[in-house]
Design a protein around this motif. Structure first.
Motif, PDB file in Angstrom:
ATOM      1  N   GLY A 453       0.786  -1.229   0.000  1.00  0.00           N
ATOM      2  CA  GLY A 453       0.000   0.000   0.000  1.00  0.00           C
ATOM      3  C   GLY A 453       0.812   1.271   0.000  1.00  0.00           C
ATOM      4  N   GLY A 454       2.035   1.224  -0.530  1.00  0.00           N
ATOM      5  CA  GLY A 454       2.868   2.420  -0.599  1.00  0.00           C
ATOM      6  C   GLY A 454       3.666   2.708   0.654  1.00  0.00           C
ATOM      7  N   ASN A 455       3.678   1.769   1.618  1.00  0.00           N
ATOM      8  CA  ASN A 455       4.372   1.978   2.885  1.00  0.00           C
ATOM      9  C   ASN A 455       5.646   1.153   2.959  1.00  0.00           C
ATOM     10  OD1 ASN A 455       2.241   3.569   4.528  1.00  0.00           O
ATOM     11  ND2 ASN A 455       1.079   1.814   3.746  1.00  0.00           N
ATOM     12  N   SER A 456       6.779   1.827   3.203  1.00  0.00           N
ATOM     13  CA  SER A 456       8.010   1.098   3.501  1.00  0.00           C
ATOM     14  C   SER A 456       7.859   0.425   4.857  1.00  0.00           C
ATOM     15  CB  SER A 456       9.207   2.044   3.504  1.00  0.00           C
ATOM     16  OG  SER A 456       9.384   2.626   2.226  1.00  0.00           O
ATOM     17  N   GLN A 457       8.613  -0.647   5.075  1.00  0.00           N
ATOM     18  CA  GLN A 457       8.374  -1.476   6.251  1.00  0.00           C
ATOM     19  C   GLN A 457       8.820  -0.852   7.563  1.00  0.00           C
ATOM     20  OE1 GLN A 457      10.144  -2.120   3.479  1.00  0.00           O
ATOM     21  NE2 GLN A 457      11.631  -3.769   3.769  1.00  0.00           N
ATOM     22  N   GLY A 458       9.818   0.033   7.564  1.00  0.00           N
ATOM     23  CA  GLY A 458      10.319   0.609   8.810  1.00  0.00           C
ATOM     24  C   GLY A 458      11.617  -0.039   9.239  1.00  0.00           C
ATOM     25  N   ILE A 459      12.249   0.506  10.277  1.00  0.00           N
ATOM     26  CA  ILE A 459      13.515  -0.036  10.763  1.00  0.00           C
ATOM     27  C   ILE A 459      13.277  -1.367  11.468  1.00  0.00           C
ATOM     28  CG2 ILE A 459      14.433   2.299  11.030  1.00  0.00           C
ATOM     29  CD1 ILE A 459      14.271   1.877  14.074  1.00  0.00           C
ATOM     30  N   ASP A 460      14.341  -2.099  11.684  1.00  0.00           N
ATOM     31  CA  ASP A 460      14.253  -3.374  12.396  1.00  0.00           C
ATOM     32  C   ASP A 460      13.701  -3.115  13.803  1.00  0.00           C
ATOM     33  OD1 ASP A 460      15.078  -5.626  14.116  1.00  0.00           O
ATOM     34  OD2 ASP A 460      16.231  -6.292  12.389  1.00  0.00           O
ATOM     35  N   PRO A 461      12.612  -3.798  14.205  1.00  0.00           N
ATOM     36  CA  PRO A 461      12.004  -3.518  15.513  1.00  0.00           C
ATOM     37  C   PRO A 461      12.851  -3.970  16.693  1.00  0.00           C
ATOM     38  CG  PRO A 461      10.952  -5.409  14.478  1.00  0.00           C
ATOM     39  CD  PRO A 461      11.874  -4.822  13.452  1.00  0.00           C
ATOM     40  N   ILE A 462      13.838  -4.808  16.466  1.00  0.00           N
ATOM     41  CA  ILE A 462      14.670  -5.315  17.562  1.00  0.00           C
ATOM     42  C   ILE A 462      15.995  -4.560  17.644  1.00  0.00           C
ATOM     43  CG2 ILE A 462      15.722  -7.350  18.593  1.00  0.00           C
ATOM     44  CD1 ILE A 462      12.671  -7.475  18.420  1.00  0.00           C
ATOM     45  N   ILE A 463      16.778  -4.525  16.559  1.00  0.00           N
ATOM     46  CA  ILE A 463      18.122  -3.938  16.636  1.00  0.00           C
ATOM     47  C   ILE A 463      18.262  -2.642  15.844  1.00  0.00           C
ATOM     48  CG2 ILE A 463      19.196  -6.188  17.031  1.00  0.00           C
ATOM     49  CD1 ILE A 463      20.213  -6.010  14.080  1.00  0.00           C
ATOM     50  N   GLY A 464      17.197  -2.167  15.174  1.00  0.00           N
ATOM     51  CA  GLY A 464      17.293  -0.945  14.396  1.00  0.00           C
ATOM     52  C   GLY A 464      17.601   0.261  15.269  1.00  0.00           C
ATOM     53  N   GLN A 465      18.442   1.165  14.769  1.00  0.00           N
ATOM     54  CA  GLN A 465      18.857   2.357  15.513  1.00  0.00           C
ATOM     55  C   GLN A 465      18.433   3.618  14.759  1.00  0.00           C
ATOM     56  OE1 GLN A 465      20.380   1.949  18.582  1.00  0.00           O
ATOM     57  NE2 GLN A 465      20.137  -0.250  18.233  1.00  0.00           N
ATOM     58  N   VAL A 466      18.224   4.709  15.521  1.00  0.00           N
ATOM     59  CA  VAL A 466      17.878   6.002  14.933  1.00  0.00           C
ATOM     60  C   VAL A 466      18.856   7.054  15.441  1.00  0.00           C
ATOM     61  CG1 VAL A 466      15.431   5.405  14.745  1.00  0.00           C
ATOM     62  CG2 VAL A 466      16.258   6.608  16.787  1.00  0.00           C
ATOM     63  N   HIS A 467      18.798   8.251  14.859  1.00  0.00           N
ATOM     64  CA  HIS A 467      19.698   9.333  15.246  1.00  0.00           C
ATOM     65  C   HIS A 467      19.466   9.727  16.707  1.00  0.00           C
ATOM     66  CE1 HIS A 467      21.650  13.268  15.295  1.00  0.00           C
ATOM     67  NE2 HIS A 467      22.319  12.854  14.222  1.00  0.00           N
ATOM     68  N   PRO A 468      20.536  10.058  17.436  1.00  0.00           N
ATOM     69  CA  PRO A 468      20.397  10.414  18.851  1.00  0.00           C
ATOM     70  C   PRO A 468      19.426  11.566  19.125  1.00  0.00           C
ATOM     71  CG  PRO A 468      22.701  10.020  18.340  1.00  0.00           C
ATOM     72  CD  PRO A 468      21.957   9.981  17.035  1.00  0.00           C
ATOM     73  N   LYS A 469      19.132  12.411  18.136  1.00  0.00           N
ATOM     74  CA  LYS A 469      18.209  13.523  18.383  1.00  0.00           C
ATOM     75  C   LYS A 469      16.816  13.024  18.753  1.00  0.00           C
ATOM     76  CE  LYS A 469      16.786  14.212  13.537  1.00  0.00           C
ATOM     77  NZ  LYS A 469      16.831  15.146  12.382  1.00  0.00           N
ATOM     78  N   HIS A 470      16.517  11.777  18.422  1.00  0.00           N
ATOM     79  CA  HIS A 470      15.213  11.203  18.752  1.00  0.00           C
ATOM     80  C   HIS A 470      15.226  10.447  20.084  1.00  0.00           C
ATOM     81  CE1 HIS A 470      13.751  12.295  14.813  1.00  0.00           C
ATOM     82  NE2 HIS A 470      14.681  11.571  14.220  1.00  0.00           N
ATOM     83  N   ILE A 471      16.397  10.351  20.722  1.00  0.00           N
ATOM     84  CA  ILE A 471      16.551   9.518  21.909  1.00  0.00           C
ATOM     85  C   ILE A 471      16.547  10.372  23.166  1.00  0.00           C
ATOM     86  CG2 ILE A 471      18.091   7.898  23.099  1.00  0.00           C
ATOM     87  CD1 ILE A 471      19.106   7.059  20.331  1.00  0.00           C
ATOM     88  N   ARG A 472      15.812   9.940  24.168  1.00  0.00           N
ATOM     89  CA  ARG A 472      15.772  10.666  25.443  1.00  0.00           C
ATOM     90  C   ARG A 472      17.138  10.624  26.117  1.00  0.00           C
ATOM     91  NH1 ARG A 472      10.184   9.550  28.800  1.00  0.00           N
ATOM     92  NH2 ARG A 472       8.726  10.148  27.167  1.00  0.00           N
ATOM     93  N   GLU A 473      17.532  11.758  26.679  1.00  0.00           N
ATOM     94  CA  GLU A 473      18.791  11.800  27.414  1.00  0.00           C
ATOM     95  C   GLU A 473      18.644  11.048  28.731  1.00  0.00           C
ATOM     96  OE1 GLU A 473      20.240  15.738  27.890  1.00  0.00           O
ATOM     97  OE2 GLU A 473      19.946  16.279  25.788  1.00  0.00           O
ATOM     98  N   ASN A 474      19.743  10.408  29.145  1.00  0.00           N
ATOM     99  CA  ASN A 474      19.709   9.639  30.394  1.00  0.00           C
ATOM    100  C   ASN A 474      19.996  10.546  31.582  1.00  0.00           C
ATOM    101  OD1 ASN A 474      19.440   7.504  28.608  1.00  0.00           O
ATOM    102  ND2 ASN A 474      21.625   7.050  28.613  1.00  0.00           N
TER     103      ASN A 474
END
Length: 538
Positions: A453-474
């Motif tokens: 339906g025109g949708n890419s599947q997305g990153i790996d739900p287990i080990i996929g990583q994204v840019h730190p700007k999306h990650i909460r600081e510890n």
């Protein structure tokens, strides 16, 4: 023909183990260290000796004569690019290996360039020893065995003795140690049997069983072992029969994984919200656990004990009858308790769990979703020439098993995860492609939008990583499973319980951050002849 006596045993067939220590070191006295290499090479476990040990174990299990744990310890040795440079080895024409994992896998901090940091890992999440500022790591000793006591004895009596640890001739400094333990039935911390779907290697494995059969095609040895057939890289001649080793720490947030799965299931979400509102740990019902089992297995691509969703999309073929490793040591006792019919049923289930005899239909995700971890990192017929990117995986869990109370509370209290290890003749073709180009990419390994339906599947739900700007600081010193904002989304066909799911489903699932990389390094595992002859003399 591949020389099994010249290859280190963890590359193939793997080292037999119940536990494993990775001892990372720096070379402090180069000449003393080089003079010790022929000696340590005599203690290393080769493919030939590892295969004999494994064959004996399988034979004793089949005969029902394996009643006690075999006392067995193995050693392998690998070097980073900086370690090989210290030894004076001819440099690899491989900038990924030469640059190291910190450069390749971490994201730039403020003021740093994308050229110096080419990945997505937040630098603050890496353990200090793997950062260049920590002094660097020259090599790693991989010591595997039947127990930590046996391993420590081998380190003390062999490694420390060879490298004169503890006296004025000491040639190495141990800078970091990480320990893993094999859990019952080879489960990793999320609860799945690990290590299934390893490639079969021509000239090493018996590939006749694969002739004209579906599943992953047998690969030429040069995909894994340098200088052998189908290794198209221009590596130095001395590197023949070696392999590039990737070591990487992935922390697994197990309680958060269970709660995130529950919140994506009808009954599980209801019960979790009710428990949160009451300020109590959640106690999921049998219905919730059934829903979560189906949802999480579709995320992984296999049922927990291994049966692939592509072959068994509606239900797990394991119907409460399983044979664990302790029971398998004495098949006579098992036959007495279950009968021959039960024993035959166990054998059939085990074959279903471990089978690799299937391919994916690139135009279909009704059985196994495009976004599943299995399909993202092992695409088979979804991706052209996928065998070029296969690797040998040799990971082992670390940290304590997650108890019911910690899981119910939904917050990780003790660190646990996977010590990931892989071997390949090219880090770029193997690990780097699977992690960066496939797992981390929403449209990797092949964009399936035209089929969904025109949708890419997305990153790996287990080990996929994204840019730190999306990650909460510890800020409170704790790793958080939720992203800061604009969480990555998974295009995931609706889970229809007891039926095959639909091909297209428009709902997007917000992912949680469930595997956190804590660093690692790229190493090269040389041949026995290189350790005895080349490296001591350069």
């Amino acid at each position: 023909m591949v020389d099994q006596k010249n290859i280190q045993g963890d590359i193939w067939p793997r080292l037999p183990k119940k536990a494993e220590r990775f001892v990372f070191f720096r070379i402090t006295k180069v000449q003393e260290f080089k003079s010790s290499l022929p000696t340590i090479a005599n203690f290393l476990t080769t493919s030939h000796s590892a295969l004999k040990s494994r064959s004996d174990i399988y034979k004793w299990k089949a005969e029902g004569t394996l009643k006690d744990l075999i006392r067995l310890v193995s050693i392998n040795l690998a070097f980073s690019a900086t370690g090989l440079a210290k030894l004076g080895a001819e440099r690899f024409n491989d900038e990924v290996f030469n640059g190291g994992q910190f450069k390749d896998m971490t994201a730039p901090s403020q003021g740093e360039t994308a050229e110096d940091h080419q990945g997505l890992d937040p630098q603050d999440d890496w353990v200090p020893e793997f950062k260049p500022s920590g002094g660097g790591i020259d090599g790693v000793l991989v010591v595997a065995g039947d127990s930590l006591e046996s391993i420590d004895g081998m380190i003390r009596d062999t490694v420390d003795w060879v490298f004169n640890v503890g006296n004025d001739k000491q040639s190495i400094e141990k800078v970091y140690t990480k320990t893993g333990t094999v859990y019952k039935n080879h489960l990793e911390h999320f609860g799945w049997v690990d290590g299934i779907s390893q490639p079969m290697v021509k000239g090493l494995d018996d590939v006749s069983v694969k002739a004209n059969a579906p599943g992953m095609s047998p690969i030429d040895p040069g995909i894994i072992i340098v200088g052998n057939e189908r290794d198209g890289n221009k590596h130095p001649e001395w590197a023949k029969d070696g392999s590039f080793m990737v070591f990487r720490i992935y922390e697994q947030l197990v309680p958060e994984f269970y709660h995130w799965c529950a919140m994506n299931c009808p009954t599980g979400a209801k019960e979790t919200k009710e428990a949160q509102k009451a300020g109590k740990p959640v106690e999921w019902s049998g219905q919730s656990m059934t829903e979560m089992g189906m949802f999480s297995s579709r995320l992984v691509g296999r049922w927990p004990e291994g049966a692939p969703m592509e072959l068994h999309p509606k239900e797990d073929p394991n119907s409460g009858l399983s044979l664990d490793e302790d029971e398998e040591k004495n098949r006579i006792a098992v036959k007495k308790s279950l009968g021959q019919d039960g024993l035959d049923r166990l054998k059939t289930i085990k074959q279903k769990n471990n089978t690799d005899a299937f391919n994916y239909n690139p135009a279909d995700q009704t059985r196994c979703p495009y976004a599943s971890h299995m399909r993202k990192t092992g695409p088979r017929d979804d991706h052209p020439n996928y065998t070029k990117h296969l690797m040998m995986r040799r990971g082992i869990p670390y940290g304590p098993w997650c108890g019911d109370e910690e899981r119910s509370n939904g917050v990780t209290e003790q660190e646990r995860g996977l010590l990931f290890v892989s071997y390949q003749s090219s880090i770029d073709d193997g690990f780097r492609t699977q992690q960066k180009r496939w797992a981390n990419a929403p449209d990797g390994p092949t964009d399936m939008a035209k089929h969904s339906g025109g949708n890419s599947q997305g990153i790996d739900p287990i080990i996929g990583q994204v840019h730190p700007k999306h990650i909460r600081e510890n800020t409170d010193g704790r790793i958080h499973a939720k992203y800061r904002d604009s969480a990555p989304q998974l295009h995931f066909p609706e889970t229809v319980y007891g039926e095959v799911g639909p091909q297209v489903y428009d709902k997007k699932i917000d992912l949680a951050r469930l595997c956190i990389p804590h660093g690692g390094e790229y190493f090269f595992s040389p041949s026995i002849s290189a350790l005895k002859n080349y490296l001591p003399s350069v």
